[in-house]
Design a protein around this motif. Structure first.
Motif, mmCIF file in Angstrom:
data_model
loop_
_atom_site.group_PDB
_atom_site.id
_atom_site.type_symbol
_atom_site.label_atom_id
_atom_site.label_comp_id
_atom_site.label_asym_id
_atom_site.label_seq_id
_atom_site.Cartn_x
_atom_site.Cartn_y
_atom_site.Cartn_z
ATOM 1 N N LEU A 1 -13.387 -41.428 5.713
ATOM 2 C CA LEU A 1 -12.893 -41.676 7.066
ATOM 3 C C LEU A 1 -14.042 -41.838 8.048
ATOM 4 O O LEU A 1 -14.013 -42.710 8.919
ATOM 5 C CB LEU A 1 -11.988 -40.530 7.519
ATOM 6 N N HIS B 1 -1.567 -48.339 3.768
ATOM 7 C CA HIS B 1 -2.102 -47.404 4.764
ATOM 8 C C HIS B 1 -2.464 -48.193 6.021
ATOM 9 O O HIS B 1 -3.621 -48.516 6.229
ATOM 10 C CB HIS B 1 -3.352 -46.704 4.233
ATOM 11 N N LEU C 1 -5.491 -45.552 10.399
ATOM 12 C CA LEU C 1 -6.334 -44.427 10.006
ATOM 13 C C LEU C 1 -5.747 -43.125 10.550
ATOM 14 O O LEU C 1 -5.374 -43.059 11.723
ATOM 15 C CB LEU C 1 -7.742 -44.593 10.574
ATOM 16 N N LYS D 1 -12.150 -52.145 7.209
ATOM 17 C CA LYS D 1 -11.106 -51.112 7.234
ATOM 18 C C LYS D 1 -9.829 -51.614 6.581
ATOM 19 O O LYS D 1 -9.228 -50.921 5.766
ATOM 20 C CB LYS D 1 -10.793 -50.707 8.676
ATOM 21 N N SER D 2 -9.421 -52.842 6.922
ATOM 22 C CA SER D 2 -8.168 -53.360 6.373
ATOM 23 C C SER D 2 -8.283 -53.595 4.872
ATOM 24 O O SER D 2 -7.312 -53.430 4.150
ATOM 25 C CB SER D 2 -7.770 -54.653 7.087
ATOM 26 N N TYR E 1 -10.093 -51.752 2.797
ATOM 27 C CA TYR E 1 -10.060 -50.452 2.124
ATOM 28 C C TYR E 1 -8.680 -49.826 2.197
ATOM 29 O O TYR E 1 -8.178 -49.294 1.224
ATOM 30 C CB TYR E 1 -11.091 -49.502 2.746
ATOM 31 N N LEU E 2 -8.058 -49.907 3.362
ATOM 32 C CA LEU E 2 -6.789 -49.219 3.560
ATOM 33 C C LEU E 2 -5.624 -49.927 2.893
ATOM 34 O O LEU E 2 -4.623 -49.293 2.582
ATOM 35 C CB LEU E 2 -6.508 -49.064 5.052
ATOM 36 N N GLU E 3 -5.692 -51.221 2.684
ATOM 37 C CA GLU E 3 -4.636 -52.012 2.057
ATOM 38 C C GLU E 3 -3.362 -51.917 2.882
ATOM 39 O O GLU E 3 -3.285 -51.165 3.845
ATOM 40 C CB GLU E 3 -4.397 -51.563 0.609
ATOM 41 N N LEU F 1 -15.452 -45.259 7.426
ATOM 42 C CA LEU F 1 -14.570 -46.332 7.893
ATOM 43 C C LEU F 1 -14.537 -46.437 9.408
ATOM 44 O O LEU F 1 -14.338 -47.522 9.951
ATOM 45 C CB LEU F 1 -13.152 -46.110 7.361
ATOM 46 N N ILE G 1 -7.126 -40.328 1.813
ATOM 47 C CA ILE G 1 -8.497 -40.735 2.148
ATOM 48 C C ILE G 1 -9.328 -39.482 2.362
ATOM 49 O O ILE G 1 -8.927 -38.577 3.084
ATOM 50 C CB ILE G 1 -8.509 -41.588 3.426
#
Length: 161
Positions: free
Chosen positions: A116, A135, A138, A127-128, A130-132, A119, A111
């Motif tokens: 960051l 990840h 953060l 956030k969830s 994008y992070l999948e 986010l 990232i």
């Protein structure tokens, strides 16, 4: 208080919305509505169901291979590097290896720092998304003083060498 998974649509609430209306619990009803996603695409009637995304459907229909990765993580063990083939086998060997196992166009951390920052200012659902699942948390951004002291230590080691 951290919630395990954010509410996305009204199907996740089950009968709680109905019971809150029936028994006149306005506070619970308002809280449940406030916890739902504000994005219209998350409403239950707009979900794609079993088919998946449009890209996945088209790939299956035209029997295309998986897309080339655009950005690779440096810490990933499955990072593809075809540089050795170029030195050993030349341009044709490199082109063949690139066709068989393409390497990513850009290799960097998972990232970027600007993402960051963005986010950290969004809601947990964003956030969830994008992070999948790969990840889950953060990474912490180091404080400016920590970065500065790390650079100073690196400069001192380089000066000694």
């Amino acid at each position: 208080m951290q919630i395990a998974s954010p509410l996305i649509n009204e199907l996740q609430c089950g009968e709680r919305l109905n019971h809150a209306i029936e028994h006149g619990r306005r506070g619970e009803f308002a809280l449940l509505l406030a916890m739902l996603s504000q994005d219209a695409r998350d409403m239950a009637q707009f979900t794609l169901g079993e088919e998946g995304t449009v890209d996945a459907k088209l790939r299956r229909q035209f029997e295309l291979p998986p897309a080339q990765t655009l950005v690779a993580d440096v810490a990933d063990d499955s990072l593809v590097n075809n540089g050795g083939e170029f030195h050993e086998l030349g341009l044709r060997g490199f082109a063949l290896q690139q066709a068989l196992k393409p390497e990513a166009l850009v290799t960097r951390g998972p990232i970027s720092v600007t993402m960051l920052d963005a986010l950290n200012n969004t809601d947990p659902l964003c956030k969830s998304r994008y992070l999948e699942p790969q990840h889950p948390a953060l990474p912490e951004i180091p404080h400016f003083n920590d970065r500065l002291s790390g650079q100073l230590a690196l400069a001192q080691r380089m000066a000694q060498a």
